[in-house]
Design an enzyme around this catalytic site. Structure first.
Site, PDB file in Angstrom:
ATOM      1  N   ASP A  65       0.821  -1.223   0.000  1.00 55.38           N
ATOM      2  CA  ASP A  65       0.000   0.000   0.000  1.00 55.38           C
ATOM      3  C   ASP A  65       0.851   1.267   0.000  1.00 55.38           C
ATOM      4  OD1 ASP A  65       0.444  -1.119   2.656  1.00 55.38           O
ATOM      5  OD2 ASP A  65      -0.766   0.495   3.487  1.00 55.38           O
ATOM      6  N   HIS A 151       7.515  -2.642  12.922  1.00 56.61           N
ATOM      7  CA  HIS A 151       6.302  -3.024  12.176  1.00 56.61           C
ATOM      8  C   HIS A 151       6.402  -4.529  11.890  1.00 56.61           C
ATOM      9  CE1 HIS A 151       2.882  -2.267   9.589  1.00 56.61           C
ATOM     10  NE2 HIS A 151       3.523  -2.254   8.435  1.00 56.61           N
ATOM     11  N   ASP A 174       4.169   3.123   9.376  1.00 56.35           N
ATOM     12  CA  ASP A 174       3.426   2.105  10.124  1.00 56.35           C
ATOM     13  C   ASP A 174       4.351   1.531  11.196  1.00 56.35           C
ATOM     14  OD1 ASP A 174       1.628   2.546   8.076  1.00 56.35           O
ATOM     15  OD2 ASP A 174       1.721   0.514   7.250  1.00 56.35           O
ATOM     16  N   HIS A 238      -3.445   7.596   7.220  1.00 51.51           N
ATOM     17  CA  HIS A 238      -3.517   6.132   7.012  1.00 51.51           C
ATOM     18  C   HIS A 238      -4.583   5.565   7.961  1.00 51.51           C
ATOM     19  CE1 HIS A 238      -2.110   1.943   7.004  1.00 51.51           C
ATOM     20  NE2 HIS A 238      -1.125   2.198   6.190  1.00 51.51           N
TER      21      HIS A 238
HETATM   22 ZN   LIG Z   1       2.781  -1.415   6.577  1.00 53.21          ZN
HETATM   23 ZN   LIG Z   2       0.339   0.731   5.556  1.00 52.93          ZN
END
Ligand SMILES: [Zn+2]
Ligand SMILES: [Zn+2]
Length: 281
Positions: A65, A151, A174, A238
């Protein structure tokens, strides 16, 4: 002064109104694209930025993403520039292999365009720099430092701190809360952080959706990171699930429980400006 624009505030969940994760940062006449999600160049155009004018692309990690539109950025920069315009890409280890594979997938297109246009004689040039910490950019008054985030099992992942003329913004990407992000973000003017509504996601029936809880920060955790780091402004992006217009105050209240500073969130193209002259003005 540093200006940041949330180009895409979405997530892998397809939302007709939110592009994929991507933030534009401009400082000292330089323009950085941080992550490269779905629809990024459409949003960049709305923000007045073109692929050909990007100073560098910064990637927090290689989750799809965050990199879906890399090929669009590379190709569009290439075909809209007269003469060489190498694109610096700074990302975690693994970035070079992804760029190489992206260019391999573009090989037919590259051959068509070189074959068709007399003034295109070379393939797109991408210069990759892989880092997990330290100063990665120091040019004309803009300094960029990276530090590892957490992450896992996605690793390595990194956050960026961009500084110019006494102003600083940190882009966390993230991550769950971690000491290295706290240290990188310490004292920054703004922290841009992925945020998950854990109170909603944990009620969702699909285990695959609930899986995301263990490697992202909830709104409260992102806010607590902002508080520990002593930043002035927390910018949430996000959004999972997508932020529904009218529910902004719910998200703000969750953040405010942990963080007393300013909280910014909203739609794609939200712009936040930080820096001494902003405080003065
Ligand atoms: Zn991620
Ligand atoms: Zn992400």
């Amino acid at each position: 002064m540093i200006e940041l624009t949330l180009l895409g505030t979405g997530s892998p969940m397809v939302d007709p109104n939110r592009a994929g994760p991507s933030t534009l940062v401009t400082a000292g006449g330089q323009t950085f694209l941080v992550d490269c999600g779905r629809g990024v160049l459409m949003r960049a155009a709305a923000a007045g930025a073109q692929a050909a004018g990007l100073t560098a692309v910064l990637l927090t990690h290689l989750h799809s993403d965050h990199i879906t539109d890399l090929s669009d950025v590379i190709t569009t920069r290439w075909v809209t520039t007269i003469g060489p315009n190498p694109l610096p890409v700074i990302g975690p280890p693994g970035t070079a292999a992804v760029i190489q594979a992206t260019l391999a997938a573009l090989a037919p297109d590259i051959s068509y365009r070189i074959g068709h246009h007399a003034d295109i004689t070379e393939p797109p040039e991408v210069v990759v720099h892989e880092h997990t910490d330290g100063v990665v950019w120091d040019r004309d008054g803009v300094r960029i430092t990276v530090a590892p985030t957490d992450h896992r099992p996605v690793e390595p992942t990194i956050a960026f701190r961009i500084e110019h003329d006494g102003a600083s913004v940190v882009l966390a990407g993230d991550t769950v809360p971690c000491a290295s992000l706290d240290a990188l973000a310490a004292g920054a003017d703004a922290l841009v952080h992925t945020a998950i509504r854990s109170d909603i996601v944990e009620q969702m029936p699909a285990q695959r959706i609930r899986d995301i809880l263990d490697y992202h920060s909830s709104v409260q955790q992102a806010a607590a990171t902002a508080a520990r780091a002593g930043v002035r402004t927390l910018v949430l992006t996000h959004y999972v699930p997508p932020l529904v217009p009218g529910q902004e105050d719910q998200w703000r209240a969750l953040a405010a429980a942990e963080f007393g500073g300013r909280v910014e969130l909203g739609d794609d193209l939200l712009r936040v400006t930080v820096g001494a002259d902003v405080e003065a003005g």
